[in-house]
Design a protein around this motif. Structure first.
Motif, PDB file in Angstrom:
ATOM      1  N   ALA A  54       0.839  -1.198   0.000  1.00 45.45           N
ATOM      2  CA  ALA A  54       0.000   0.000   0.000  1.00 45.45           C
ATOM      3  C   ALA A  54       0.877   1.252   0.000  1.00 45.45           C
ATOM      4  CB  ALA A  54      -0.926  -0.015   1.206  1.00 45.45           C
ATOM      5  N   MET A  55       1.597   1.435  -1.073  1.00 45.31           N
ATOM      6  CA  MET A  55       2.438   2.614  -1.245  1.00 45.31           C
ATOM      7  C   MET A  55       2.706   2.799  -2.728  1.00 45.31           C
ATOM      8  SD  MET A  55       6.268   1.235  -0.234  1.00 45.31           S
ATOM      9  CE  MET A  55       5.850   0.836   1.441  1.00 45.31           C
ATOM     10  N   GLY A  56       3.191   3.950  -3.101  1.00 47.62           N
ATOM     11  CA  GLY A  56       3.559   4.172  -4.477  1.00 47.62           C
ATOM     12  C   GLY A  56       2.418   4.673  -5.340  1.00 47.62           C
ATOM     13  N   PRO A  57       2.692   4.937  -6.612  1.00 44.37           N
ATOM     14  CA  PRO A  57       1.702   5.543  -7.515  1.00 44.37           C
ATOM     15  C   PRO A  57       0.446   4.701  -7.707  1.00 44.37           C
ATOM     16  CG  PRO A  57       3.908   5.652  -8.459  1.00 44.37           C
ATOM     17  CD  PRO A  57       4.007   4.777  -7.261  1.00 44.37           C
ATOM     18  N   ALA A  58       0.582   3.369  -7.800  1.00 43.13           N
ATOM     19  CA  ALA A  58      -0.593   2.529  -8.048  1.00 43.13           C
ATOM     20  C   ALA A  58      -1.561   2.588  -6.880  1.00 43.13           C
ATOM     21  CB  ALA A  58      -0.155   1.087  -8.307  1.00 43.13           C
ATOM     22  N   TYR A  59      -1.029   2.500  -5.673  1.00 40.54           N
ATOM     23  CA  TYR A  59      -1.908   2.561  -4.509  1.00 40.54           C
ATOM     24  C   TYR A  59      -2.574   3.928  -4.406  1.00 40.54           C
ATOM     25  CZ  TYR A  59      -3.612   2.482   0.260  1.00 40.54           C
ATOM     26  OH  TYR A  59      -4.415   2.556   1.365  1.00 40.54           O
ATOM     27  N   ARG A  60      -1.815   4.982  -4.658  1.00 44.79           N
ATOM     28  CA  ARG A  60      -2.402   6.322  -4.570  1.00 44.79           C
ATOM     29  C   ARG A  60      -3.501   6.505  -5.615  1.00 44.79           C
ATOM     30  NH1 ARG A  60       3.136   7.742  -3.516  1.00 44.79           N
ATOM     31  NH2 ARG A  60       3.488   8.318  -5.704  1.00 44.79           N
ATOM     32  N   MET A  61      -3.285   5.950  -6.827  1.00 40.91           N
ATOM     33  CA  MET A  61      -4.316   6.042  -7.857  1.00 40.91           C
ATOM     34  C   MET A  61      -5.562   5.269  -7.445  1.00 40.91           C
ATOM     35  SD  MET A  61      -4.231   4.872 -11.878  1.00 40.91           S
ATOM     36  CE  MET A  61      -2.976   6.061 -12.345  1.00 40.91           C
ATOM     37  N   ALA A  62      -5.369   4.041  -6.957  1.00 42.70           N
ATOM     38  CA  ALA A  62      -6.519   3.241  -6.550  1.00 42.70           C
ATOM     39  C   ALA A  62      -7.254   3.891  -5.389  1.00 42.70           C
ATOM     40  CB  ALA A  62      -6.052   1.834  -6.169  1.00 42.70           C
ATOM     41  N   GLU A  63      -6.503   4.448  -4.448  1.00 42.86           N
ATOM     42  CA  GLU A  63      -7.129   5.087  -3.284  1.00 42.86           C
ATOM     43  C   GLU A  63      -7.992   6.272  -3.712  1.00 42.86           C
ATOM     44  OE1 GLU A  63      -5.498   6.017   1.155  1.00 42.86           O
ATOM     45  OE2 GLU A  63      -4.359   6.868  -0.504  1.00 42.86           O
ATOM     46  N   ALA A  64      -7.528   7.008  -4.717  1.00 39.64           N
ATOM     47  CA  ALA A  64      -8.245   8.207  -5.136  1.00 39.64           C
ATOM     48  C   ALA A  64      -9.364   7.927  -6.127  1.00 39.64           C
ATOM     49  CB  ALA A  64      -7.256   9.208  -5.752  1.00 39.64           C
ATOM     50  N   HIS A  65      -9.237   6.893  -6.963  1.00 42.44           N
ATOM     51  CA  HIS A  65     -10.161   6.728  -8.082  1.00 42.44           C
ATOM     52  C   HIS A  65     -10.947   5.419  -8.093  1.00 42.44           C
ATOM     53  CE1 HIS A  65      -8.692  10.362 -10.110  1.00 42.44           C
ATOM     54  NE2 HIS A  65      -7.483   9.994  -9.728  1.00 42.44           N
ATOM     55  N   ALA A  66     -10.585   4.417  -7.277  1.00 44.64           N
ATOM     56  CA  ALA A  66     -11.382   3.181  -7.249  1.00 44.64           C
ATOM     57  C   ALA A  66     -12.792   3.511  -6.789  1.00 44.64           C
ATOM     58  CB  ALA A  66     -10.739   2.163  -6.314  1.00 44.64           C
ATOM     59  N   GLY A  67     -13.785   3.028  -7.538  1.00 45.43           N
ATOM     60  CA  GLY A  67     -15.179   3.301  -7.207  1.00 45.43           C
ATOM     61  C   GLY A  67     -15.646   4.680  -7.630  1.00 45.43           C
ATOM     62  N   ARG A  68     -14.843   5.419  -8.374  1.00 38.80           N
ATOM     63  CA  ARG A  68     -15.217   6.768  -8.829  1.00 38.80           C
ATOM     64  C   ARG A  68     -14.938   6.908 -10.324  1.00 38.80           C
ATOM     65  NH1 ARG A  68     -12.704   6.925  -3.938  1.00 38.80           N
ATOM     66  NH2 ARG A  68     -13.854   7.907  -2.221  1.00 38.80           N
ATOM     67  N   PRO A  69     -15.617   6.122 -11.176  1.00 41.47           N
ATOM     68  CA  PRO A  69     -15.338   6.161 -12.615  1.00 41.47           C
ATOM     69  C   PRO A  69     -15.697   7.519 -13.217  1.00 41.47           C
ATOM     70  CG  PRO A  69     -17.348   4.930 -12.171  1.00 41.47           C
ATOM     71  CD  PRO A  69     -16.725   5.226 -10.838  1.00 41.47           C
ATOM     72  N   SER A  70     -14.908   7.946 -14.187  1.00 40.22           N
ATOM     73  CA  SER A  70     -15.146   9.224 -14.865  1.00 40.22           C
ATOM     74  C   SER A  70     -14.560   9.149 -16.263  1.00 40.22           C
ATOM     75  CB  SER A  70     -14.486  10.364 -14.082  1.00 40.22           C
ATOM     76  OG  SER A  70     -13.083  10.298 -14.203  1.00 40.22           O
ATOM     77  N   PRO A  71     -14.910  10.084 -17.136  1.00 32.20           N
ATOM     78  CA  PRO A  71     -14.306  10.087 -18.479  1.00 32.20           C
ATOM     79  C   PRO A  71     -12.790  10.267 -18.446  1.00 32.20           C
ATOM     80  CG  PRO A  71     -16.284  11.430 -18.444  1.00 32.20           C
ATOM     81  CD  PRO A  71     -15.988  11.075 -17.009  1.00 32.20           C
ATOM     82  N   ALA A  72     -12.268  10.792 -17.344  1.00 31.28           N
ATOM     83  CA  ALA A  72     -10.822  10.978 -17.257  1.00 31.28           C
ATOM     84  C   ALA A  72     -10.117   9.686 -16.857  1.00 31.28           C
ATOM     85  CB  ALA A  72     -10.492  12.085 -16.257  1.00 31.28           C
ATOM     86  N   ARG A  73     -10.705   8.921 -15.939  1.00 27.93           N
ATOM     87  CA  ARG A  73     -10.006   7.733 -15.445  1.00 27.93           C
ATOM     88  C   ARG A  73     -10.995   6.746 -14.845  1.00 27.93           C
ATOM     89  NH1 ARG A  73      -5.296   9.257 -11.655  1.00 27.93           N
ATOM     90  NH2 ARG A  73      -4.210   9.564 -13.643  1.00 27.93           N
ATOM     91  N   VAL A  74     -10.793   5.465 -15.145  1.00 23.04           N
ATOM     92  CA  VAL A  74     -11.571   4.368 -14.546  1.00 23.04           C
ATOM     93  C   VAL A  74     -10.589   3.387 -13.934  1.00 23.04           C
ATOM     94  CG1 VAL A  74     -13.128   2.434 -14.977  1.00 23.04           C
ATOM     95  CG2 VAL A  74     -13.495   4.612 -16.159  1.00 23.04           C
TER      96      VAL A  74
END
Length: 593
Positions: free
Chosen positions: A269-289
Motif C-alpha cells: 500500500a504505497m507508491g503511484p498505483a496505490y495512490r491512484m486506486a485510493e483516489a479513483h477506485a469506485g469513482r469512474p469518470s471520463p478521465a479515469r476508470v
C-alpha cells in the motif's frame, strides 16, 4: 493483360481489403480479443468482456445479466463478497459503494487501470488495446512518414515482453493481424512491432525503458501507452527511474483517441498505483476508470474453488518475497497489503527458545563453533555471537556479547579473541588460527587488529536476498523450536541482555520490488545490534556436527600411524578382491582437518 486467374485473385484481394476496412472502421477491443481472426479468446469471461467495453466507452448492459462465476457459493466467503459487478467498478478500497454502474463513462476514458489478481489476462487485454489503438488513433498531426509510437513500460523489459509475445503469437495464428503488421523486431534488448494504420501511417508498438525523466518517451507523438506491473513501479521520491516522470513525458504527447493503461497485481500500500486506486477506485469518470477484481471473476478456469482454497491454506512457497497469507491477499483477492512493516519474531516464541541459565555455555570438546561479529563505529554496539551444533543435533547459541560505545576497537578485538579461543580449541586442540565471520564494514582495519591475536576475519559479502534468507531461516527455526513438537535440530538462543528485544524488533519491510529486512532505531539509539551477529553465526556457514569420538591407539602407535595402517589394510583387501581402492571415504572422515 491480366489472365483470368490473376483477375480473379485481384478481385478477391479487393474484396478482402474492403472487408478488412469495414471491420477496422468499427473495431472494438472485445471483438479483437474474442475473434478467431484476431486474438481468438472465445472463452472470455463476462468481466473480461465488460472491461473491454468500458475501456472503449461502450455500455455493458447485457453482460450484467450474467453471473461473474458459476456456483459462487463454492468459493471462500471473502471471495464471494467480491464476486459482484459493483465491487469491480463502484466501490472504493474499503468496499464502500461510491458510484453506480450507470456512472460508467459513455465515452472512452482517457486512462484506465486494471488492478486485479494474477492469471487474469491483463497483459492479453493490454495487447488487444495496443492493436485497437494502432487502427483507431488520429494520426493527422503526424507528418508524412513520421511514425507514432505505442509504448509499453514495465519495471523490467522482461515483464513488458509478455504483451509483445501476445501480439506475435496472435499474428502467427490470426489472419487479420497478419494483414496489418508490417514487421517486428526481437532481440536481446529490443522488442518492436510495426503496424499499418488505415491511413497508411506506421504505428510502432515498442517496449521501452522508463528511464530518468522519461527520455525514451519523448520526441514523438504517442498512440497510447501501457504501464505494465504498475503496482511495482516507483514514485519520484524513490528513484530517478520513476512512474511520475514517465507519465508526464507521455501524457502531453497523446494523439486524439489515444489512451493510457495501468495494469498489474497489487502489492504494498504505497507508491503511484496505490495512490491512484485510493483516489479513483469506485469513482469512474471520463478521465479515469479503475477496475479491481478477484481471480475467479477474471479467470475461473484457472482460479477454481480448489485452487483458491489451496493457496488460501498454504500460500505459494516459490515466492520468497511473500508469506502464504500475503500471496492469497495479492494474487487471489487482488488486495493491496496495507501493513508494510511486519514483525518477524514473536516474543512468546523467543521466550520459549531463549535459555535462561547458564547464559554462557562452557566449551564442549569436539564441537565445532561458528563465530560472527557485527562491527560498528561510534553510534551502534559492536556485537559477537557464537553458535554450534551439539551432540544431540540441536543448534545452540553458546554466548553473545555486545560492546556499547564509546569503546576502543583494539580492546574489543582482544576481548573477542579471549572469549572465542577456548571454543576454537575445544573443536581442534591443535588450531593455530581463529576464524571469525563478519560483514564488509571496516574490514581492512579490523583485520589488521585481529591478526595481532591470531584471529582471521572471514568476510561474508552476502547480498540483500541472502541476508533476508538468514533472517527468514531464523524466524522459521525459532517458530518450530517453540512448537509443541520441536524438531531434533531445534534452535536454542541464550537470554543475555537485548537478545530477545533486538530480535523482536526486526521487521520485514515490504517494498515495491519485494521485501527487505528493516532494523529500526529505538529511542535509546539501539539498532537491533545483536540480530545481525546472531543470524550470521547460525546461517553464514553451515553448523557442522561434532567430531567423532577419538579412538584409542594401541600402545606405541600414534593416531596418524594407526590411520595409515588401517588405510593399508583396506588397500590390501581391495587388491584381494580385484577391485580398485579409493580413499574417498577416509578423506571424508578427515575433511575437518
Amino acid at each position: 493483360m491480366l489472365t483470368a486467374g490473376e483477375a480473379l485473385e485481384l478481385e478477391l484481394r479487393g474484396k478482402r481489403d474492403e472487408a478488412l476496412q469495414r471491420e477496422l472502421s468499427q473495431l472494438t477491443t472485445e471483438h479483437v480479443l474474442m475473434s478467431p481472426g484476431w486474438f481468438g479468446l472465445e472463452t472470455a469471461t463476462p468481466l473480461q468482456r465488460a472491461i473491454c467495453r468500458v475501456s472503449d466507452g461502450l455500455p455493458i448492459g447485457d453482460l450484467l445479466e450474467l453471473p461473474l462465476v458459476d456456483e459462487p457459493e463454492r468459493y471462500p466467503e471473502e471471495v464471494q463478497g467480491r464476486l459482484r459487478w459493483e465491487y469491480v467498478f463502484c466501490e472504493d478500497l474499503d468496499q464502500n459503494k461510491t458510484a453506480e454502474l450507470t456512472d460508467l463513462p459513455a465515452t472512452m476514458p482517457r486512462e484506465m487501470a486494471v488492478i486485479a489478481a494474477i492469471r487474469a489476462a491483463k497483459s492479453l487485454w493490454a495487447a488487444c488495446k495496443a492493436i485497437v489503438a494502432s487502427q483507431t488513433v488520429d494520426v493527422s498531426p503526424c507528418r508524412p512518414g513520421e511514425p507514432a509510437r505505442y509504448s509499453v513500460l514495465s519495471v523490467r523489459k522482461d515483464n513488458a515482453r509478455a504483451i509483445y509475445d501476445h501480439i506475435i503469437t496472435a499474428m502467427r495464428n490470426g489472419p487479420r493481424l497478419q494483414e496489418i503488421i508490417e514487421s517486428y523486431t526481437e532481440s536481446r534488448t529490443e522488442f518492436e512491432v510495426v503496424v499499418r494504420h488505415p491511413s497508411g501511417a506506421r504505428i510502432e508498438i515498442r517496449i521501452v525503458h522508463g528511464g530518468a525523466s522519461g527520455q525514451a518517451l519523448i520526441s514523438r507523438y504517442s498512440a497510447g501507452g501501457c504501464f505494465d506491473e504498475f503496482p511495482r513501479m516507483l514514485g519520484a521520491e524513490d528513484s530517478k527511474v520513476n512512474f511520475e516522470e514517465s507519465y508526464k513525458a507521455i501524457r502531453g504527447r497523446l494523439l486524439d483517441g489515444a489512451q493510457l493503461l495501468f495494469i498489474g497485481s497489487p502489492w504494498v500500500a504505497m507508491g503511484p498505483a496505490y495512490r491512484m486506486a485510493e483516489a479513483h477506485a469506485g469513482r469512474p469518470s471520463p478521465a479515469r476508470v479503475v477496475a479491481r477484481a478477484v481471480g475467479p471473476a477474471m479467470n475461473p478456469i484457472w482460479w477454481t474453488p480448489e485452487r483458491v482454497r489451496e493457496v488460501r491454506e498454504s500460500g505459494d512457497a516459490t515466492q520468497t518475497d511473500k508469506t502464504g497469507e500475503e500471496v492469497y491477499q495479492t494474487d487471489v483477492l487482488g488486495l493491496f497489503l496495507r501493513e508494510t512493516k511486519l514483525s518477524m519474531f514473536a516474543m512468546a516464541d523467543l521466550r520459549k527458545v531463549a535459555r535462561k541459565s547458564p547464559l554462557q555455555l562452557a566449551p564442549v570438546p569436539r564441537c565445532r563453533y561458528r563465530f560472527f561479529i557485527d562491527p560498528s563505529g561510534a553510534r551502534n554496539a559492536f556485537a559477537l555471537a557464537i553458535a554450534f551444533r551439539d551432540f544431540d543435533g540441536r543448534r545452540r547459541m553458546a554466548f553473545a556479547k555486545e560492546w556499547v560505545p564509546p569503546f576502543d576497537e583494539e580492546e574489543v578485538m582482544a576481548e573477542i579473541a579471549r572469549l572465542c579461543w577456548p571454543y576454537r580449541l575445544a573443536g581442534d586442540p591443535t588450531a593455530r588460527k581463529l576464524y571469525i565471520g563478519t560483514d564488509q564494514w571496516s574490514f581492512g582495519a579490523l583485520s589488521a587488529l585481529a591478526r595481532r591475536h591470531d584471529v582471521v576475519l572471514v568476510q561474508h559479502t552476502a547480498n540483500t536476498r541472502e541476508k533476508n534468507d538468514w533472517y527468514r531461516s531464523l524466524a522459521l527455526d525459532v517458530s518450530q523450536a517453540a512448537s509443541e513438537d520441536p524438531p531434533a535440530d531445534a534452535v536454542e538462543l541464550c537470554d543475555v541482555p537485548h537478545v530477545r528485544d533486538d530480535l523482536v524488533r526486526v521487521q520485514r519491510k515490504l517494498t515495491q520490488h519485494g521485501s527487505s529486512i528493516y532494523l529500526p532505531i529505538t529511542s535509546d539509539g539501539r539498532h537491533c545490534d545483536l540480530a545481525p551477529a546472531i543470524v550470521g553465526a547460525f546461517y553464514a556457514e553451515p553448523l557442522l556436527p561434532p567430531l567423532p569420538p577419538e579412538e584409542e591407539a594401541e600402545p606405541g602407535w600414534t593416531r596418524e600411524e594407526l590411520e595409515d595402517a588401517e588405510k593399508l589394510d583396506r588397500e590390501l583387501e581391495e587388491e584381494d578382491r580385484g577391485g580398485v581402492f579409493t580413499d574417498r571415504a577416509w578423506t571424508s572422515e578427515r575433511e575437518w582437518r
